[in-house]
Scaffold this motif. Structure first.
Motif, PDB file in Angstrom:
ATOM      1  N   GLN A 108      13.400  -6.564 -42.338  1.00 17.63           N
ATOM      2  CA  GLN A 108      11.995  -6.559 -43.566  1.00 17.63           C
ATOM      3  C   GLN A 108      13.127  -6.248 -44.706  1.00 17.63           C
ATOM      4  O   GLN A 108      12.439  -6.878 -45.512  1.00 17.63           O
ATOM      5  CB  GLN A 108      11.487  -4.399 -43.344  1.00 17.63           C
ATOM      6  CG  GLN A 108      10.847  -4.812 -42.379  1.00 17.63           C
ATOM      7  CD  GLN A 108       9.766  -3.562 -42.937  1.00 17.63           C
ATOM      8  OE1 GLN A 108       9.977  -2.443 -42.548  1.00 17.63           O
ATOM      9  NE2 GLN A 108       8.481  -4.190 -42.273  1.00 17.63           N
ATOM     10  N   LYS A 142      -1.009   1.542 -46.096  1.00 16.56           N
ATOM     11  CA  LYS A 142       1.288   1.880 -46.272  1.00 16.56           C
ATOM     12  C   LYS A 142       0.990   1.472 -47.465  1.00 16.56           C
ATOM     13  O   LYS A 142       1.352   1.796 -48.033  1.00 16.56           O
ATOM     14  CB  LYS A 142       1.979   1.111 -45.039  1.00 16.56           C
ATOM     15  CG  LYS A 142       2.827   0.983 -45.767  1.00 16.56           C
ATOM     16  CD  LYS A 142       3.725   1.724 -44.741  1.00 16.56           C
ATOM     17  CE  LYS A 142       5.370   2.046 -45.191  1.00 16.56           C
ATOM     18  NZ  LYS A 142       6.423   2.986 -43.885  1.00 16.56           N
ATOM     19  N   ARG A 207       8.993  -8.593 -48.991  1.00 20.01           N
ATOM     20  CA  ARG A 207       9.994  -8.079 -47.654  1.00 20.01           C
ATOM     21  C   ARG A 207       8.592  -8.332 -46.509  1.00 20.01           C
ATOM     22  O   ARG A 207       7.448  -9.099 -46.248  1.00 20.01           O
ATOM     23  CB  ARG A 207       9.605  -6.447 -47.886  1.00 20.01           C
ATOM     24  CG  ARG A 207       9.474  -5.388 -46.757  1.00 20.01           C
ATOM     25  CD  ARG A 207       9.803  -3.932 -47.385  1.00 20.01           C
ATOM     26  NE  ARG A 207      11.089  -3.792 -46.987  1.00 20.01           N
ATOM     27  CZ  ARG A 207      10.750  -2.846 -46.132  1.00 20.01           C
ATOM     28  NH1 ARG A 207       9.369  -1.763 -46.584  1.00 20.01           N
ATOM     29  NH2 ARG A 207      12.135  -2.016 -45.992  1.00 20.01           N
ATOM     30  N   GLU A 214       8.834  -0.106 -33.514  1.00 19.47           N
ATOM     31  CA  GLU A 214       7.703  -0.006 -34.597  1.00 19.47           C
ATOM     32  C   GLU A 214       8.002   1.369 -35.664  1.00 19.47           C
ATOM     33  O   GLU A 214       9.486   1.046 -36.183  1.00 19.47           O
ATOM     34  CB  GLU A 214       6.851   1.060 -33.480  1.00 19.47           C
ATOM     35  CG  GLU A 214       5.718   0.270 -32.440  1.00 19.47           C
ATOM     36  CD  GLU A 214       4.995   1.534 -31.617  1.00 19.47           C
ATOM     37  OE1 GLU A 214       5.612   2.610 -32.295  1.00 19.47           O
ATOM     38  OE2 GLU A 214       4.529   1.265 -30.851  1.00 19.47           O
TER      39      GLU A 214
HETATM   40  N1  UDP Z   1      15.325   5.137 -39.703  1.00 24.42           N
HETATM   41  C1  UDP Z   1      16.729   6.141 -39.539  1.00 24.42           C
HETATM   42  N2  UDP Z   1      16.133   7.848 -39.152  1.00 24.42           N
HETATM   43  C2  UDP Z   1      14.936   8.467 -39.498  1.00 24.42           C
HETATM   44  C3  UDP Z   1      13.795   7.308 -39.299  1.00 24.42           C
HETATM   45  C4  UDP Z   1      14.443   5.820 -39.508  1.00 24.42           C
HETATM   46  O1  UDP Z   1      17.303   6.183 -39.234  1.00 24.42           O
HETATM   47  O2  UDP Z   1      14.601   9.460 -39.407  1.00 24.42           O
HETATM   48  C5  UDP Z   1      15.718   3.752 -40.007  1.00 24.42           C
HETATM   49  C6  UDP Z   1      15.371   2.594 -38.963  1.00 24.42           C
HETATM   50  O3  UDP Z   1      16.289   2.697 -37.995  1.00 24.42           O
HETATM   51  C7  UDP Z   1      15.546   1.981 -40.213  1.00 24.42           C
HETATM   52  C8  UDP Z   1      14.829   1.785 -41.187  1.00 24.42           C
HETATM   53  O4  UDP Z   1      16.091   3.841 -41.436  1.00 24.42           O
HETATM   54  O5  UDP Z   1      16.391   1.181 -39.935  1.00 24.42           O
HETATM   55  C9  UDP Z   1      13.906   1.931 -41.672  1.00 24.42           C
HETATM   56  O6  UDP Z   1      12.482   2.628 -40.554  1.00 24.42           O
HETATM   57  P1  UDP Z   1      11.854   1.801 -40.548  1.00 24.42           P
HETATM   58  O7  UDP Z   1      11.882   0.543 -40.933  1.00 24.42           O
HETATM   59  O8  UDP Z   1      10.931   2.166 -39.628  1.00 24.42           O
HETATM   60  O9  UDP Z   1      10.723   2.092 -42.308  1.00 24.42           O
HETATM   61  P2  UDP Z   1       9.134   1.434 -43.135  1.00 24.42           P
HETATM   62  O10 UDP Z   1      10.423   0.122 -42.691  1.00 24.42           O
HETATM   63  O11 UDP Z   1       8.228   1.007 -42.023  1.00 24.42           O
HETATM   64  O12 UDP Z   1       9.270   2.319 -43.865  1.00 24.42           O
END
Ligand code: UDP
Ligand code: MG
Length: 358
Positions: A108, A142, A207, A214
Motif C-alpha cells: 500500500q 476506514k 496509497r 487482508e
Molecule cells: N502488522 C504487524 N503486526 C500487527 C498488525 C500489522 O506487523 O499486529 C503489519 C502488517 O503485516 C503490515 C503492516 O503492519 O505490514 C500494516 O498492516 P495492514 O496493512 O494490515 O494495515 P492497514 O494498511 O490495513 O491499515
C-alpha cells in the motif's frame, strides 16, 4: 548534499528498510522483487529488516529462504505477536543504515515512493514522511474514521502531528538514534517521530490498495491505536472533566436560584421523580465517562511502572555478528534474546512450533 558515512566505511549499509510483517505470506515474494528493483536504482548499499510479528502462516519460512538467497534480507523473529508499532520499534533498534525507511509489507506504500523519500533526504531533510492524497481500495468507514482521527489528534495534541501521514517515512540515522531512547510502552510511532523534531518534510503519494491478503487492522486495533495516540500526546481528555464540572456546576447554580424563586412565588414546576431521575442518571453517566478516561491514563502509568521489555526476539537471522553485537545491543535495551549466529533453515520445525501455540 548529505554526507554518507557508511558508504565510506563500507561496513554498514546506507539504507535500511524496516518492514513489520504479520501473516503476510501472500505478499512477500513479490515485495522482495519490487524492493530489489527499486533499491537498485539508488546505487547505494541497503538492507531490509523484516520483523516477523508472531505470524502463524508461512511468513517466517519465506523470510528465511529470502535471507538464504540474499544476505541483504534480515529477519527478526518475535516470540509472539507484539503489534505493529512495537515491530517498527524493533526494526529501529537493529537498523544500521544512514537512513531508515519504514513501510508496510502489503505494498500500500508503493516501493517506488521510497526513491522520492530518499531524494528529499539527500537534499538534507532528517524526516521525510509520506502523506496520502488518495487511498484506494479502502472502505468509506476506514477513510472517514481515519479522517476524524487525524483531525482530532491534530487539534488536541501538544505537538504537531501531520494530517493523513501513516508510518511510511524515512528517518535519518540521528533521528533513529533519538527515537531509540523513547521506550514508552503504548506507542504511537508517528507521534514520537514528530516529537523528536529535526528538519521534517512531507512527500505526497496515492496509497494503493492492499496487494494480497487482508487488513491486519480491524476496528478494535484502530481504536486502540487512536486512544494510544491521544493519551500519549494530550492531557485534554483529563482536563475535560474540569471544564464539564464547571459548566454543570454553573448550570445547577442557576437552577437552584430559579427553583427557590419559583417556590417562593408558589409555582410547582420542576417537582417530581422524573426530573430527579434524569439528572441523577445524567450526572452518573458523565462521572463514569471521566472515571474511564482517568482509568485509561492510569493503565498507561501501570504499564510504564511494570517496565517490561517492549518485545522479545526469539531469533535473529542475517545480522552480522549477531551473537555478540545483538547480545550487546539487546542488553543495553533490556531485551531478552537468544541469538542465532547461523540462519536456522529447518523450516518445518518453525511451522510446527507456530502451530503448537494455536
Ligand atoms: N502488522 C504487524 N503486526 C500487527 C498488525 C500489522 O506487523 O499486529 C503489519 C502488517 O503485516 C503490515 C503492516 O503492519 O505490514 C500494516 O498492516 P495492514 O496493512 O494490515 O494495515 P492497514 O494498511 O490495513 O491499515
Ligand atoms: Mg495495509
Amino acid at each position: 548534499m548529505r554526507r554518507m558515512h557508511n558508504a565510506e566505511q563500507n561496513t554498514r549499509p546506507v539504507f535500511s528498510l524496516v518492514i513489520p510483517v504479520w501473516n503476510e505470506e501472500a505478499v512477500l515474494p513479490v515485495l522482495y522483487d519490487r524492493l530489489v528493483e527499486v533499491m537498485g536504482n539508488t546505487g547505494e548499499s541497503w538492507e531490509v529488516i523484516f520483523v516477523n510479528d508472531g505470524s502463524r502462516d508461512r511468513t517466517l519460512p519465506i523470510l528465511l529462504e529470502l535471507n538464504n538467497r540474499d544476505p541483504r534480507v534480515k529477519a527478526l523473529n518475535f516470540s509472539r505477536n507484539f503489534g505493529h508499532q512495537v515491530a517498527i520499534t524493533a526494526g529501529f533498534d537493529y537498523a544500521e543504515g544512514d537512513a531508515v525507511i519504514v513501510m508496510d509489507a502489503d505494498m500500500q506504500d508503493p516501493p517506488e515512493v521510497v526513491l522520492r523519500l530518499i531524494e528529499k533526504w539527500r537534499e538534507g531533510y532528517d524526516v521525510v514522511y509520506a502523506v496520502r492524497t488518495k487511498r484506494a481500495g479502502e472502505s468509506w468507514f476506514k477513510l472517514w474514521t481515519a479522517s476524524v482521527f487525524y483531525r482530532t489528534i491534530r487539534s488536541i495534541a501538544d505537538i504537531e502531528i501531520p494530517l493523513d501521514a501513516g508510518d511510511f517515512r524515512l528517518m535519518d540515522r540521528r533521528v533513529v538514534l533519538a527515537m531509540r531512547q523513547l521506550r514508552e510502552k503504548n506507542r504511537f510511532m508517528r507521534g514520537l517521530s514528530s516529537w523528536v523534531g529535526y528538519k521534517q518534510i512531507a512527500v505526497e503519494y496515492e496509497r494503493a490498495a492492499r496487494f494480497a491478503g487482508e487488513t491486519k487492522y480491524p476496528l478494535r486495533k484502530m481504536l486502540k491505536l487512536a486512544v494510544n495516540a491521544i493519551t500519549s500526546f494530550s492531557h485534554v481528555p483529563l482536563q475535560l472533566a474540569t471544564y464539564t464540572g464547571f459548566i454543570l456546576a454553573g448550570i445547577s447554580l442557576v437552577g437552584i436560584i430559579v427553583t427557590i424563586i419559583m417556590r417562593l412565588s408558589g409555582s410547582s414546576a420542576f417537582l417530581g421523580q422524573a426530573t430527579t431521575l434524569v439528572s441523577v442518571l445524567f450526572l452518573g453517566g458523565i462521572q463514569l465517562i471521566f472515571l474511564g478516561i482517568i482509568g485509561e491514563y492510569l493503565g498507561r502509568i501501570y504499564d510504564e511502572v511494570k517496565n517490561r521489555p517492549l518485545y522479545i526476539v526469539a531469533d535473529e537471522y542475517g545480522f552480522a555478528g549477531a551473537a555478540q553485537a545483538g547480545a550487546r545491543r539487546t542488553e543495553r535495551l533490556g531485551v531478552t534474546v537468544r541469538p542465532h549466529s547461523q540462519p536456522d533453515l529447518d523450516v518445518d520445525k518453525h511451522l510446527a512450533g507456530g502451530a503448537m501455540h494455536e
